[in-house]
Motif scaffolding. Sequence first.
Motif, short mmCIF file in Angstrom:
data_model
loop_
_atom_site.label_atom_id
_atom_site.label_comp_id
_atom_site.label_asym_id
_atom_site.label_seq_id
_atom_site.Cartn_x
_atom_site.Cartn_y
_atom_site.Cartn_z
N ALA A 116 -6.09 2.51 -5.34
CA ALA A 116 -6.24 1.54 -6.42
C ALA A 116 -7.15 0.40 -6.02
O ALA A 116 -7.62 -0.34 -6.87
N ALA A 117 -7.42 0.24 -4.73
CA ALA A 117 -8.28 -0.86 -4.29
C ALA A 117 -9.68 -0.71 -4.84
O ALA A 117 -10.43 -1.69 -4.94
N GLY A 168 -10.20 -4.36 -8.52
CA GLY A 168 -9.28 -5.34 -7.97
C GLY A 168 -9.28 -6.60 -8.77
O GLY A 168 -9.30 -6.61 -9.97
N THR A 179 -3.98 -4.54 -11.41
CA THR A 179 -4.40 -3.14 -11.45
C THR A 179 -3.61 -2.30 -10.45
O THR A 179 -3.19 -1.18 -10.75
N ASP A 180 -3.41 -2.86 -9.25
CA ASP A 180 -2.60 -2.16 -8.24
C ASP A 180 -1.15 -2.03 -8.72
O ASP A 180 -0.49 -1.00 -8.50
N GLN A 181 -0.64 -3.09 -9.34
CA GLN A 181 0.74 -3.09 -9.81
C GLN A 181 0.95 -2.03 -10.89
O GLN A 181 1.95 -1.30 -10.89
N ARG A 220 -0.87 0.67 -11.45
CA ARG A 220 -0.99 2.01 -10.86
C ARG A 220 0.29 2.39 -10.10
O ARG A 220 0.79 3.50 -10.22
N ALA A 221 0.81 1.45 -9.33
CA ALA A 221 2.02 1.73 -8.56
C ALA A 221 3.19 2.05 -9.48
O ALA A 221 3.98 2.96 -9.20
N ASP A 251 -6.88 6.14 -12.55
CA ASP A 251 -7.78 5.15 -11.96
C ASP A 251 -8.92 4.80 -12.91
O ASP A 251 -9.31 3.64 -13.05
N GLY A 311 0.81 -1.22 0.00
CA GLY A 311 0.00 0.00 0.00
C GLY A 311 0.83 1.25 0.00
O GLY A 311 0.33 2.32 -0.33
N GLY A 371 1.48 3.19 -3.73
CA GLY A 371 0.43 3.63 -4.62
C GLY A 371 0.44 5.10 -4.92
O GLY A 371 -0.14 5.52 -5.89
N GLY A 402 0.25 -8.18 -5.57
CA GLY A 402 -1.16 -7.82 -5.53
C GLY A 402 -1.79 -7.87 -6.90
O GLY A 402 -1.16 -8.29 -7.87
#
Length: 274
Positions: free
Chosen positions: A103-104, A108, A131-133, A135-136, A259, A94, A97, A128
């Motif tokens: 991003a959650a 997900g 999508t989280d990856q 965005r990060a 997002d 977390g 991000g 994770g």
Amino acid sequence: MPRHADERSATRAPARLSREAIVAAAIGLADRDGLAGLSMRRLAQHLGVDAMSIYYHLRDKDTLLAAMVDAVAAEIEADGGIEAAAVGAGTGAGAVGGGGTGAAGLGGGGTGAGDEAAAGSGPAVAPGPWTDQLRALIMRARRTMLRHPWAARVLEARDTPTPAVLRHIERVLAVLRGGGCSVSLSHHALHLLGSRILGFSQDLFDDSPNTPAAEAETAAQAAAWAESMPHIAELAVAVSHSGALGGCDDEDEFAFALDLLIEGLDRRRLAEQG
């Protein structure tokens, strides 16, 4: 026209300078003074050498600028190594991000990008959902660009990507493909995300932050538009942006668009898979 070192300069230049040291010094000057404050002559003065010593390593200013943005793009990869170590030490995904909407909330799920997808693509991204990856990774690129605000303008003006930019795009594609996006959807994603892949937005018009005088002009123009174009007038009065990378490129605007795009990509991925 490019200048070339004479034999005497060419002989002594390697002993005094390296290409990497010149590029690092140029980045430092651009960070401090902007591109307007960077010239080959001023860079030579900053390094305490004659200009011919710089031309021995970099044939002209365009070559220097390309080397500078390549070094900046390589910082994205280096930052990833720092983040991967932090996650391994228990920092948690977390933390990578960045700002803006979490991003959650992107839907997900999906297939994790996995170690095999990132193999050969530089440092592993945070664990994770893909999508989280993604965005990060993009927010990491943005943090790099914010450290070097001039780099976005140089990248906009280039016709071809540098090697470090290509490696970054490879990492983006690795996350997309590892997350279950088809080759076709991954291709569309690159066009859809555009410059956001590198952490900045290319806007249709220049709406840089207003000075007090410009704000008065905007108010007068909005009043003139009030009857014929009421929605544009409403927007002109209500919205202001102060992004470090250009007008309409503040943190909230960037994160909102990112997002929304990633959410749409995940929905399209799920639709393709039936």
